[in-house]
Design an enzyme around this catalytic site. Structure first.
Site, PDB file in Angstrom:
ATOM      1  N   ASP A 129       1.208 -28.455 -30.700  1.00 49.17           N
ATOM      2  CA  ASP A 129       0.765 -27.663 -31.857  1.00 49.17           C
ATOM      3  C   ASP A 129       0.611 -26.180 -31.528  1.00 49.17           C
ATOM      4  O   ASP A 129       0.309 -25.374 -32.398  1.00 49.17           O
ATOM      5  CB  ASP A 129      -0.557 -28.225 -32.402  1.00 49.17           C
ATOM      6  CG  ASP A 129      -1.683 -28.184 -31.371  1.00 49.17           C
ATOM      7  OD1 ASP A 129      -1.456 -27.697 -30.238  1.00 49.17           O
ATOM      8  OD2 ASP A 129      -2.800 -28.646 -31.690  1.00 49.17           O
ATOM      9  N   ARG A 180      -5.064 -13.493 -22.098  1.00 46.68           N
ATOM     10  CA  ARG A 180      -4.925 -13.546 -20.637  1.00 46.68           C
ATOM     11  C   ARG A 180      -4.243 -12.281 -20.132  1.00 46.68           C
ATOM     12  O   ARG A 180      -3.285 -11.808 -20.731  1.00 46.68           O
ATOM     13  CB  ARG A 180      -4.091 -14.775 -20.276  1.00 46.68           C
ATOM     14  CG  ARG A 180      -3.820 -14.932 -18.805  1.00 46.68           C
ATOM     15  CD  ARG A 180      -3.423 -16.356 -18.470  1.00 46.68           C
ATOM     16  NE  ARG A 180      -2.123 -16.720 -18.997  1.00 46.68           N
ATOM     17  CZ  ARG A 180      -1.648 -17.975 -18.990  1.00 46.68           C
ATOM     18  NH1 ARG A 180      -2.374 -18.959 -18.525  1.00 46.68           N
ATOM     19  NH2 ARG A 180      -0.469 -18.232 -19.480  1.00 46.68           N
ATOM     20  N   ASP A 256       5.788 -24.464 -12.584  1.00 52.34           N
ATOM     21  CA  ASP A 256       5.600 -23.564 -13.735  1.00 52.34           C
ATOM     22  C   ASP A 256       4.200 -22.956 -13.729  1.00 52.34           C
ATOM     23  O   ASP A 256       3.922 -22.053 -14.514  1.00 52.34           O
ATOM     24  CB  ASP A 256       5.855 -24.310 -15.057  1.00 52.34           C
ATOM     25  CG  ASP A 256       5.074 -25.604 -15.155  1.00 52.34           C
ATOM     26  OD1 ASP A 256       5.236 -26.470 -14.277  1.00 52.34           O
ATOM     27  OD2 ASP A 256       4.282 -25.752 -16.105  1.00 52.34           O
ATOM     28  N   ASN A 257       3.335 -23.449 -12.844  1.00 52.72           N
ATOM     29  CA  ASN A 257       1.999 -22.866 -12.712  1.00 52.72           C
ATOM     30  C   ASN A 257       1.867 -22.134 -11.374  1.00 52.72           C
ATOM     31  O   ASN A 257       0.755 -21.973 -10.868  1.00 52.72           O
ATOM     32  CB  ASN A 257       0.934 -23.954 -12.836  1.00 52.72           C
ATOM     33  CG  ASN A 257       0.907 -24.567 -14.229  1.00 52.72           C
ATOM     34  OD1 ASN A 257       1.267 -23.907 -15.202  1.00 52.72           O
ATOM     35  ND2 ASN A 257       0.504 -25.811 -14.325  1.00 52.72           N
ATOM     36  N   ASP A 266      -3.235 -20.603 -14.724  1.00 53.22           N
ATOM     37  CA  ASP A 266      -3.360 -21.871 -15.426  1.00 53.22           C
ATOM     38  C   ASP A 266      -4.587 -22.668 -14.999  1.00 53.22           C
ATOM     39  O   ASP A 266      -4.521 -23.505 -14.104  1.00 53.22           O
ATOM     40  CB  ASP A 266      -2.085 -22.719 -15.290  1.00 53.22           C
ATOM     41  CG  ASP A 266      -1.935 -23.609 -16.515  1.00 53.22           C
ATOM     42  OD1 ASP A 266      -2.968 -24.174 -16.936  1.00 53.22           O
ATOM     43  OD2 ASP A 266      -0.834 -23.725 -17.051  1.00 53.22           O
TER      44      ASP A 266
HETATM   45  P1  AMP Z   1       0.370 -26.528 -18.853  1.00 52.42           P
HETATM   46  O1  AMP Z   1      -0.047 -27.940 -18.624  1.00 52.42           O
HETATM   47  O2  AMP Z   1      -0.648 -25.727 -19.599  1.00 52.42           O
HETATM   48  O3  AMP Z   1       0.862 -25.852 -17.633  1.00 52.42           O
HETATM   49  O4  AMP Z   1       1.613 -26.620 -19.867  1.00 52.42           O
HETATM   50  C1  AMP Z   1       2.848 -27.188 -19.543  1.00 52.42           C
HETATM   51  C2  AMP Z   1       3.816 -26.933 -20.664  1.00 52.42           C
HETATM   52  O5  AMP Z   1       3.393 -27.560 -21.869  1.00 52.42           O
HETATM   53  C3  AMP Z   1       4.032 -25.473 -21.022  1.00 52.42           C
HETATM   54  O6  AMP Z   1       5.365 -25.307 -21.381  1.00 52.42           O
HETATM   55  C4  AMP Z   1       3.109 -25.285 -22.188  1.00 52.42           C
HETATM   56  O7  AMP Z   1       3.498 -24.199 -22.989  1.00 52.42           O
HETATM   57  C5  AMP Z   1       3.254 -26.614 -22.911  1.00 52.42           C
HETATM   58  N1  AMP Z   1       2.090 -26.937 -23.726  1.00 52.42           N
HETATM   59  C6  AMP Z   1       0.872 -27.340 -23.297  1.00 52.42           C
HETATM   60  N2  AMP Z   1       0.036 -27.543 -24.349  1.00 52.42           N
HETATM   61  C7  AMP Z   1       0.733 -27.257 -25.468  1.00 52.42           C
HETATM   62  C8  AMP Z   1       0.437 -27.277 -26.870  1.00 52.42           C
HETATM   63  N3  AMP Z   1      -0.766 -27.613 -27.327  1.00 52.42           N
HETATM   64  N4  AMP Z   1       1.424 -26.922 -27.716  1.00 52.42           N
HETATM   65  C9  AMP Z   1       2.643 -26.584 -27.282  1.00 52.42           C
HETATM   66  N5  AMP Z   1       2.980 -26.544 -25.982  1.00 52.42           N
HETATM   67  C10 AMP Z   1       2.050 -26.877 -25.073  1.00 52.42           C
HETATM   68 MG    MG Z   2       1.046 -23.862 -17.384  1.00 50.48          MG
END
Ligand code: AMP
Ligand code: MG
Length: 496
Positions: A129, A180, A256-257, A266
């Site tokens: 979302d 951020r 990616d982090n 992150d």
């Molecule tokens: P993260 O776990 O925050 O490192 O996110 C991993 C990936 O999932 C990244 O590409 C984020 O942009 C995507 N992502 C995480 N939460 C959401 C969300 N609520 N809506 C869309 N993309 C998300």
């Molecule tokens: Mg991330």
């Protein structure tokens, strides 16, 4: 009252990423928030960035930081990236709920990204979302600012605003947007995105951008892409050594982090270890302990190997030679890490970097065996030099002749000849925080904000964490670890 219309927010954006790197992102506008409200604005950071904090913390600023007004000069983009998540490659992730608003030059002339997290769907959102909840946004605020106060390279938090919207997670939660600030949002996964597509043109442009931003001294080097890899290896080695020295568990060290700037990024399932145990894991989805405290150095090394692979076509046109050279650069990691870690840990013990290494190794074993709180195990050790051993002794589960023997050895080595013990104790205090984000305190602050709209516990905790080294009688409770009931099975979640 001022309104967005009558006080335009002026920010001197200079958007180099958007300007130079077309094809590496997609333009995208933030989704407006229905009823924005302040959670917190970071005046000190606004000042550091050379921004007008008074204007930004007004209603006009709220409209901007809630995504309702895009300030002049901003060029919101969603960045493309891929990533290895828990070891498996995801070729397309990208900013699914983040947007880079633009870049500014801070007071030191350093380029800094200003980005939203939770500002709505983007072309990379897949099924998500694009939103964030108040709790995780405040967690990122608390922990990123705590890390900064601990002197650890990190993205920062300029603001947190509630959107007035209810978002759906396991339960309905209040939504929020975090602003951020980062030296750059380029990740190992950004390189992997273009490498996986065998898109050498964009890969090279990205590498040149990063070199210009962080490693301008290698720009003219004949092997500049190899030098870039070496520089990132060194930055990550230093960073993870700093995490280890404060007991920080990142929790989701996917590529990616992992930044190329060497900043922590992150703050999802992150948490600080209490009782010392290398196997410490908090994340609910980390079933095999891949990202456990003690694995972090080897995971960082693994992540850097993914960067090295991505850079291979730039490193040498002869693929065998490219592998050889990249491998040599990667092989520098263990020694760089070990030396950064050892000198940080020796400083915590008041020892010289080249002191007898068994002192540290033996102390860690004692901490592990007695399940001693990692933070206090170092902080209270200094008090023994002041003739106040009670707090330190109380950390251990009972008398232990090995502990007494260790203390004697340590005591003989921690002080330079002729130096008063208080000097050593003071040096130790300066690198052993008393206040870290204690998991039970963080949870209590987030619950109060989420469930009751009460920001007092958050404010109070943030104030404590931004001065982590100086003991204050009024903050004694914040130095204590959780009770066994609070700490047992403590879990964090990615669902930010
Ligand atoms: P993260 O776990 O925050 O490192 O996110 C991993 C990936 O999932 C990244 O590409 C984020 O942009 C995507 N992502 C995480 N939460 C959401 C969300 N609520 N809506 C869309 N993309 C998300
Ligand atoms: Mg991330």
């Amino acid at each position: 009252m001022t309104t967005a219309a009558d006080t335009p927010i002026r920010i001197a954006f200079d958007n180099r990423y958007a300007r130079e790197l077309e094809g590496l992102y997609l333009p995208c506008q933030p989704t407006p928030s229905p009823a924005p409200q302040w959670l917190k604005f970071n005046h000190a950071l606004a000042d550091e960035l050379g921004l007008d904090g008074a204007a930004l913390s007004s209603d006009a600023g709220l409209a901007v930081l809630a995504g309702n007004v895009v300030p002049e000069g901003a060029q919101p983009i969603a960045q493309a990236y891929a990533g290895h998540q828990f070891g498996g490659f995801a070729p397309q992730l990208g900013d699914g709920r983040a947007l880079l608003l633009g870049e500014v030059l801070d007071r030191q002339g350093q380029r800094r990204d200003i980005a939203f997290k939770g500002s709505g769907r983007t072309p990379f959102s897949r099924g998500g979302d694009g939103k964030a909840a108040v709790g995780p946004v405040l967690r990122e605020y608390l922990v990123s600012e705590a890390m900064h106060a601990l002197g650890i390279p990190t993205t920062r938090t300029l603001a947190a605003v509630a959107t007035g919207e209810t978002i759906r997670r396991q339960r309905a939660l209040p939504g929020a947007v975090l602003t951020r600030v980062a030296a750059s949002h380029v990740r190992v996964g950004t390189f992997e995105f273009f490498a996986a597509r065998q898109d050498s043109t964009h890969l090279q442009r990205l590498a040149d951008h990063v070199i210009a931003r962080f490693d301008p001294h290698v720009r003219e080097h004949p092997d500049k892409y190899l030098e870039l890899l070496r520089a990132v290896v060194a930055r990550q080695a230093r960073l993870v050594a700093r995490w280890m020295a404060v007991g920080f568990v990142h929790g989701v060290m996917n590529t990616d982090n992992t930044t190329v700037s060497g900043e922590t990024i992150d703050y999802g399932p992150c948490a600080f270890m209490e009782a010392y145990d290398p196997a410490t894991v908090f994340s609910s989805i980390d079933h095999h302990g891949r990202y456990a405290y003690g694995n972090q150095p080897s995971i960082a090394h693994w992540n850097l190997a993914r960067l090295a692979e991505a850079l291979l076509p730039l490193i040498d046109t002869d693929s065998e030679r490219a592998v050889e050279r990249a491998t040599a650069a990667l092989d520098e990691f263990p020694a760089l890490y070990a030396s950064a870690w050892r000198s940080a840990m020796h400083a915590k013990l008041g020892l010289a970097p080249d002191a007898d290494p068994t002192l540290l190794d033996d102390y860690l074993q004692l901490l592990h065996g007695h399940r001693v709180d990692f933070t206090l195990g170092f902080r209270h050790l200094a008090d023994t030099l002041r003739g106040q051993p009670a707090d330190w002794q109380a950390l251990f589960t009972g008398p232990d002749p090995r502990l007494d023997a260790w203390w004697q050895r340590w005591h003989a080595q921690c002080q330079a000849p002729g130096q008063p013990p208080e000097d050593t104790a003071r040096r130790m205090d300066a690198c052993n925080p008393l206040y870290i984000p204690r998991n039970h305190q963080v949870e209590a602050a987030l619950d109060a904000a989420t469930d009751r709209g009460d920001l007092q516990p958050f404010e109070r905790l943030l104030a404590v964490l931004t001065r982590p080294y100086q003991a204050r009688a009024s903050d004694t409770a914040y130095a204590l670890p959780g009770t066994p009931e609070q700490s047992f099975g403590y879990q964090t979640f990615c669902g930010t």
